[in-house]
Write an enzyme that holds these catalytic residues in place. Structure first.
Site, PDB file in Angstrom:
ATOM      1  N   ARG A  80       0.833  -1.206   0.000  1.00 11.65           N
ATOM      2  CA  ARG A  80       0.000   0.000   0.000  1.00 11.65           C
ATOM      3  C   ARG A  80       0.866   1.253   0.000  1.00 11.65           C
ATOM      4  NH1 ARG A  80      -5.139   0.122   0.837  1.00 11.65           N
ATOM      5  NH2 ARG A  80      -5.112  -1.883   1.944  1.00 11.65           N
ATOM      6  N   GLU A 134       0.623  -7.659  -3.884  1.00  8.10           N
ATOM      7  CA  GLU A 134      -0.650  -6.950  -4.061  1.00  8.10           C
ATOM      8  C   GLU A 134      -0.410  -5.444  -3.986  1.00  8.10           C
ATOM      9  OE1 GLU A 134      -4.328  -5.819  -1.168  1.00  8.10           O
ATOM     10  OE2 GLU A 134      -3.661  -7.907  -1.097  1.00  8.10           O
ATOM     11  N   THR A 187      -7.924  -3.616  -2.620  1.00  2.76           N
ATOM     12  CA  THR A 187      -8.857  -2.503  -2.506  1.00  2.76           C
ATOM     13  C   THR A 187      -9.598  -2.287  -3.824  1.00  2.76           C
ATOM     14  OG1 THR A 187      -7.170  -1.531  -1.034  1.00  2.76           O
ATOM     15  CG2 THR A 187      -9.127  -0.231  -1.416  1.00  2.76           C
ATOM     16  N   LYS A 247     -10.476 -13.542   2.280  1.00  2.81           N
ATOM     17  CA  LYS A 247      -9.677 -12.645   3.121  1.00  2.81           C
ATOM     18  C   LYS A 247     -10.501 -12.266   4.339  1.00  2.81           C
ATOM     19  CE  LYS A 247      -8.434  -7.735   2.845  1.00  2.81           C
ATOM     20  NZ  LYS A 247      -8.284  -6.605   1.891  1.00  2.81           N
ATOM     21  N   GLY A 306      -3.260  -6.211  10.869  1.00  2.00           N
ATOM     22  CA  GLY A 306      -2.519  -6.384  12.103  1.00  2.00           C
ATOM     23  C   GLY A 306      -1.589  -7.573  12.120  1.00  2.00           C
ATOM     24  N   GLY A 342       0.689  -6.036   5.607  1.00  2.00           N
ATOM     25  CA  GLY A 342       0.658  -4.686   5.070  1.00  2.00           C
ATOM     26  C   GLY A 342       1.763  -3.819   5.623  1.00  2.00           C
ATOM     27  N   SER A 343       1.408  -2.872   6.499  1.00  2.00           N
ATOM     28  CA  SER A 343       2.369  -1.862   6.939  1.00  2.00           C
ATOM     29  C   SER A 343       3.520  -2.448   7.740  1.00  2.00           C
ATOM     30  CB  SER A 343       1.661  -0.782   7.758  1.00  2.00           C
ATOM     31  OG  SER A 343       1.010  -1.348   8.886  1.00  2.00           O
TER      32      SER A 343
END
Length: 206
Positions: free
Chosen positions: A17, A40, A69, A129, A159, A179-180
């Site tokens: 992202r 992704e 997304t 998901k 998370g 993700g992050s």
């Protein structure tokens, strides 16, 4: 085309992202070097279709490249034109599953309830998901797998870190979206590779 072989090789989806087209290829190369081959690009990133195109061009059949997304059928079509082969949604949208499958893409839509899960599987979803996983638990995942068709692949997303996945794996998660924790805009390829290496260790992949 199936998601299963990719998850068997490494049950991790790298959610990039915020990545830019200029960073996509070097970051993708760093991830592939550690065996993370499902990449992704969320569509709320800068120029996401260009990032998908560059990743697909650079890594071809070595990686499964796609978009997250995704919220409408026009986006599904655009991802396919850019060379993406994976479609991930944040929500339960059977029409988007149908649109992706019609284009030969792998569909991994988001869900949170049993009703949503069954409707997505009926539309032909390849995997599901569980999102946001922070709002659920490994116990919830175990209960879902007890009633869903045998072999349903569920990937908790939200998370997830190398330190939090063990109880989810024990509950039956087929894979995870990172993700992050794995990538933030501005991270260098070396930094991403170091986190990917730690993740491989947590997944028991050496």
């Amino acid at each position: 085309m199936s998601l299963a072989p990719w998850l068997d090789a490494c049950p991790a989806v790298a959610i990039l992202r915020g990545i830019t087209p200029e960073d996509a290829e070097p970051v993708g190369a760093a991830l592939l070097a550690e065996g993370l081959t499902i990449l992704e690009v969320p569509l709320n990133s800068p120029r996401p279709m260009e990032s998908i195109r560059r990743l697909a061009t650079a890594f071809g059949e070595r990686a499964l490249i796609g978009a997250g997304t995704v919220t409408n059928e026009e986006e599904v079509a655009a991802v396919a034109r850019a060379g993406g082969r994976l479609m991930v949604t944040p929500h339960a949208a059977p029409p988007l599953v149908l649109a992706a499958r019609a284009r030969g893409m792998i569909a991994c839509p988001g869900f949170f309830t049993p009703a949503e899960a069954f409707s997505l599987l009926a539309a032909g979803a390849d995997a599901l998901k569980l999102f946001p996983a922070e709002g659920a638990s490994p116990a919830v995942l175990r209960a879902l797998l007890a009633v869903l068709p045998r072999g349903t692949a569920i990937l908790p997303v939200g998370g997830m870190t190398a330190e939090t996945i063990a109880p989810w794996r024990a509950a039956g998660a087929a894979g995870f979206g990172f993700g992050s924790w794995l990538y933030r805009p501005g991270d260098t390829p070396d930094a991403v590779r170091a986190k990917a290496r730690a993740l491989r260790g947590a997944l028991g992949l050496g």
